[in-house]
Enzyme design. Structure first.
Site, PDB file in Angstrom:
ATOM      1  N   SER A  19       0.828  -1.214   0.000  1.00 18.44           N
ATOM      2  CA  SER A  19       0.000   0.000   0.000  1.00 18.44           C
ATOM      3  C   SER A  19       0.861   1.262   0.000  1.00 18.44           C
ATOM      4  O   SER A  19       1.871   1.338   0.711  1.00 18.44           O
ATOM      5  CB  SER A  19      -0.876   0.049   1.254  1.00 18.44           C
ATOM      6  OG  SER A  19      -1.831  -0.983   1.249  1.00 18.44           O
ATOM      7  N   ILE A  20       0.409   2.257  -0.761  1.00 19.73           N
ATOM      8  CA  ILE A  20       1.080   3.556  -0.730  1.00 19.73           C
ATOM      9  C   ILE A  20       1.053   4.095   0.711  1.00 19.73           C
ATOM     10  O   ILE A  20       2.014   4.711   1.163  1.00 19.73           O
ATOM     11  CB  ILE A  20       0.428   4.517  -1.739  1.00 19.73           C
ATOM     12  CG1 ILE A  20       0.642   3.990  -3.168  1.00 19.73           C
ATOM     13  CG2 ILE A  20       0.994   5.923  -1.602  1.00 19.73           C
ATOM     14  CD1 ILE A  20      -0.078   4.771  -4.259  1.00 19.73           C
ATOM     15  N   ASP A  64     -13.934   2.589   8.808  1.00 23.17           N
ATOM     16  CA  ASP A  64     -14.577   2.546   7.496  1.00 23.17           C
ATOM     17  C   ASP A  64     -15.041   3.968   7.214  1.00 23.17           C
ATOM     18  O   ASP A  64     -15.953   4.471   7.871  1.00 23.17           O
ATOM     19  CB  ASP A  64     -15.755   1.579   7.523  1.00 23.17           C
ATOM     20  CG  ASP A  64     -16.455   1.470   6.165  1.00 23.17           C
ATOM     21  OD1 ASP A  64     -16.363   2.429   5.367  1.00 23.17           O
ATOM     22  OD2 ASP A  64     -17.093   0.434   5.905  1.00 23.17           O
ATOM     23  N   VAL A  65     -14.431   4.610   6.224  1.00 20.97           N
ATOM     24  CA  VAL A  65     -14.697   6.042   6.002  1.00 20.97           C
ATOM     25  C   VAL A  65     -16.070   6.310   5.379  1.00 20.97           C
ATOM     26  O   VAL A  65     -16.459   7.466   5.234  1.00 20.97           O
ATOM     27  CB  VAL A  65     -13.598   6.725   5.151  1.00 20.97           C
ATOM     28  CG1 VAL A  65     -12.256   6.705   5.874  1.00 20.97           C
ATOM     29  CG2 VAL A  65     -13.504   6.101   3.761  1.00 20.97           C
ATOM     30  N   ILE A  92      -6.963   6.537   0.235  1.00 20.61           N
ATOM     31  CA  ILE A  92      -8.134   5.680   0.064  1.00 20.61           C
ATOM     32  C   ILE A  92      -8.810   5.988  -1.258  1.00 20.61           C
ATOM     33  O   ILE A  92      -9.032   7.150  -1.595  1.00 20.61           O
ATOM     34  CB  ILE A  92      -9.127   5.937   1.228  1.00 20.61           C
ATOM     35  CG1 ILE A  92      -8.563   5.378   2.541  1.00 20.61           C
ATOM     36  CG2 ILE A  92     -10.498   5.338   0.924  1.00 20.61           C
ATOM     37  CD1 ILE A  92      -9.387   5.730   3.760  1.00 20.61           C
ATOM     38  N   TYR A 155     -10.256   3.510 -16.416  1.00 16.98           N
ATOM     39  CA  TYR A 155     -10.204   4.163 -15.090  1.00 16.98           C
ATOM     40  C   TYR A 155     -11.592   4.760 -14.782  1.00 16.98           C
ATOM     41  O   TYR A 155     -11.992   4.873 -13.633  1.00 16.98           O
ATOM     42  CB  TYR A 155      -9.094   5.220 -15.047  1.00 16.98           C
ATOM     43  CG  TYR A 155      -8.709   5.631 -13.642  1.00 16.98           C
ATOM     44  CD1 TYR A 155      -8.253   4.685 -12.725  1.00 16.98           C
ATOM     45  CD2 TYR A 155      -8.806   6.956 -13.240  1.00 16.98           C
ATOM     46  CE1 TYR A 155      -7.904   5.053 -11.434  1.00 16.98           C
ATOM     47  CE2 TYR A 155      -8.448   7.337 -11.949  1.00 16.98           C
ATOM     48  CZ  TYR A 155      -7.994   6.378 -11.047  1.00 16.98           C
ATOM     49  OH  TYR A 155      -7.658   6.752  -9.766  1.00 16.98           O
ATOM     50  N   LYS A 162     -11.530  11.330  -9.032  1.00 14.83           N
ATOM     51  CA  LYS A 162     -10.235  11.977  -8.739  1.00 14.83           C
ATOM     52  C   LYS A 162     -10.271  13.448  -9.149  1.00 14.83           C
ATOM     53  O   LYS A 162      -9.637  14.288  -8.492  1.00 14.83           O
ATOM     54  CB  LYS A 162      -9.082  11.251  -9.434  1.00 14.83           C
ATOM     55  CG  LYS A 162      -8.763   9.872  -8.871  1.00 14.83           C
ATOM     56  CD  LYS A 162      -8.360   9.884  -7.413  1.00 14.83           C
ATOM     57  CE  LYS A 162      -7.749   8.556  -6.968  1.00 14.83           C
ATOM     58  NZ  LYS A 162      -7.592   8.476  -5.494  1.00 14.83           N
ATOM     59  N   ILE A 191       1.472   2.278  -9.741  1.00 15.12           N
ATOM     60  CA  ILE A 191       2.263   1.446  -8.826  1.00 15.12           C
ATOM     61  C   ILE A 191       1.485   0.162  -8.582  1.00 15.12           C
ATOM     62  O   ILE A 191       0.268   0.207  -8.366  1.00 15.12           O
ATOM     63  CB  ILE A 191       2.484   2.178  -7.476  1.00 15.12           C
ATOM     64  CG1 ILE A 191       3.260   3.483  -7.697  1.00 15.12           C
ATOM     65  CG2 ILE A 191       3.211   1.286  -6.476  1.00 15.12           C
ATOM     66  CD1 ILE A 191       3.335   4.376  -6.466  1.00 15.12           C
ATOM     67  N   LYS A 192       2.183  -0.971  -8.607  1.00 19.10           N
ATOM     68  CA  LYS A 192       1.491  -2.258  -8.462  1.00 19.10           C
ATOM     69  C   LYS A 192       1.101  -2.521  -7.008  1.00 19.10           C
ATOM     70  O   LYS A 192       1.832  -3.152  -6.255  1.00 19.10           O
ATOM     71  CB  LYS A 192       2.364  -3.396  -9.006  1.00 19.10           C
ATOM     72  CG  LYS A 192       1.534  -4.507  -9.594  1.00 19.10           C
ATOM     73  CD  LYS A 192       2.312  -5.365 -10.560  1.00 19.10           C
ATOM     74  CE  LYS A 192       1.376  -6.272 -11.322  1.00 19.10           C
ATOM     75  NZ  LYS A 192       1.939  -6.726 -12.587  1.00 19.10           N
ATOM     76  N   ALA A 195      -4.850  -2.169  -5.073  1.00 21.26           N
ATOM     77  CA  ALA A 195      -5.835  -1.429  -5.868  1.00 21.26           C
ATOM     78  C   ALA A 195      -5.532  -1.502  -7.366  1.00 21.26           C
ATOM     79  O   ALA A 195      -6.365  -1.134  -8.183  1.00 21.26           O
ATOM     80  CB  ALA A 195      -5.904   0.025  -5.411  1.00 21.26           C
TER      81      ALA A 195
END
Ligand code: NAD
Ligand code: 0WE
Length: 255
Positions: A19-20, A64-65, A92, A155, A162, A191-192, A195
């Protein structure tokens, strides 16, 4: 590189070590900040908690947002535990898998709603809850992607979300500027991560990204981490409402 001794940071969006959010938490921790990290739900608790506890002094919270009570509870817990907050990382993003396949024109009302609720509204909710804890000013950051500006096939509704997220960064930066709280986004190259898994042609995408980018390679997740440390630090004290590209230069190219 930048000193964050005595600072408190909370990082939202840890799923696993790719994760980033993990690279950002790691960078902030290395720079001296005390770290709280959140994960989404019980299903992710095992993996997330093991990772979080491997970072000395870091603490794990579930959030959980898409749930207002969860957000309220976590900030109450953070207030009790740390008494203040200096940095908030929002890492997220989510749309139902079906929305990232096929044509954008088939975007469902529910898919649109979920993508915007989880990926965009959550930044507003978290910023509002965090601001009262940022009495000495602060730095809020989120993660975005080039698909907000230019069409990246598949996307789809995430690109629309976004775009809304980037605009949200500017409106929040305006509101929170008077409290010396800065709000910025990092636009990361592909980035792999989890997600990105299951996205059919992701490997082809990485290859063509590396070929077109001025630096001739893909982004390393730790380059996103170090940019996050910069945005958390006083070195970026004059920067707010910005989108910072960490994409090896890909987005500057016209051809
Ligand atoms: P990731 O899967 O590791 O992180 C996404 C996180 O969102 C996960 O931890 C997941 O649990 C969390 N999440 C989803 N719904 C949630 C909810 N309702 N409540 C709480 N948490 C929830 O993948 P990542 O690539 O590290 O993604 C982090 C951010 O970076 C996302 O905003 C993504 O859009 C962005 N980004 C990713 C890339 C890339 O290529 N991987 C590029 C640019 C931007
Ligand atoms: O923001 C992202 C990924 C966001 C994402 C990924 C998933 C996969 C699993 C949001 N929701 C979901 N839902 C799931 O069920 N990125 C920037 C990575 C990404 O995703 C793409 C990309 C890139 C790059 C999808 C299509 C095309 C390119």
């Amino acid at each position: 590189m930048f000193n964050l001794d005595g600072r408190v940071a909370v990082v939202f969006g840890l799923a696993n070590k790719r994760s980033i959010a993990w690279a950002l938490a790691h960078g902030l921790h290395r720079a001296g900040a005390q770290i709280a990290i959140t994960y989404q739900n019980e299903r992710m608790a095992m993996e997330a908690k093991d990772l979080i506890l491997s970072l000395s002094g870091a603490e794990a919270y579930m959030c959980d947002v898409s749930n207002d009570e969860d957000i309220d509870r976590v900030f109450r817990q953070l207030h009790e535990r740390y008494g203040k907050l200096d940095t908030l990382v929002h890492s997220i993003g989510f749309a139902p898998a079906a929305e990232l396949k096929g044509d954008f024109i088939h975007t469902s009302r529910e898919g649109f709603r979920i993508a915007h609720d989880v990926s965009v509204y959550s930044l507003i909710g978290l910023a509002r809850a965090a601001a009262p804890l940022m009495q000495n000013g602060g730095s809020i950051m989120t993660l975005t992607y080039y698909g907000a500006e230019k069409v990246v096939p598949h996307y789809n509704v995430m690109g629309v979300a976004k775009a809304a997220l980037e605009c949200t960064v500017r409106y929040l930066a305006f509101d929170l500027g008077k409290k010396n709280i800065r709000v910025n986004a990092i636009s990361a190259g592909p980035i792999k991560t989890l997600a990105a898994r299951g996205i059919g042609d992701f490997s082809d995408m990485l290859k063509s990204h590396a070929e077109r980018a001025p630096l001739g390679r893909n982004v390393d997740v730790n380059e996103v981490g170090s940019t996050g440390v910069f945005l958390a630090s006083d070195a970026s004290s004059g920067i707010t409402g910005e989108i910072i590209y960490v994409d090896c230069g890909y987005s500057i190219m016209g051809f």
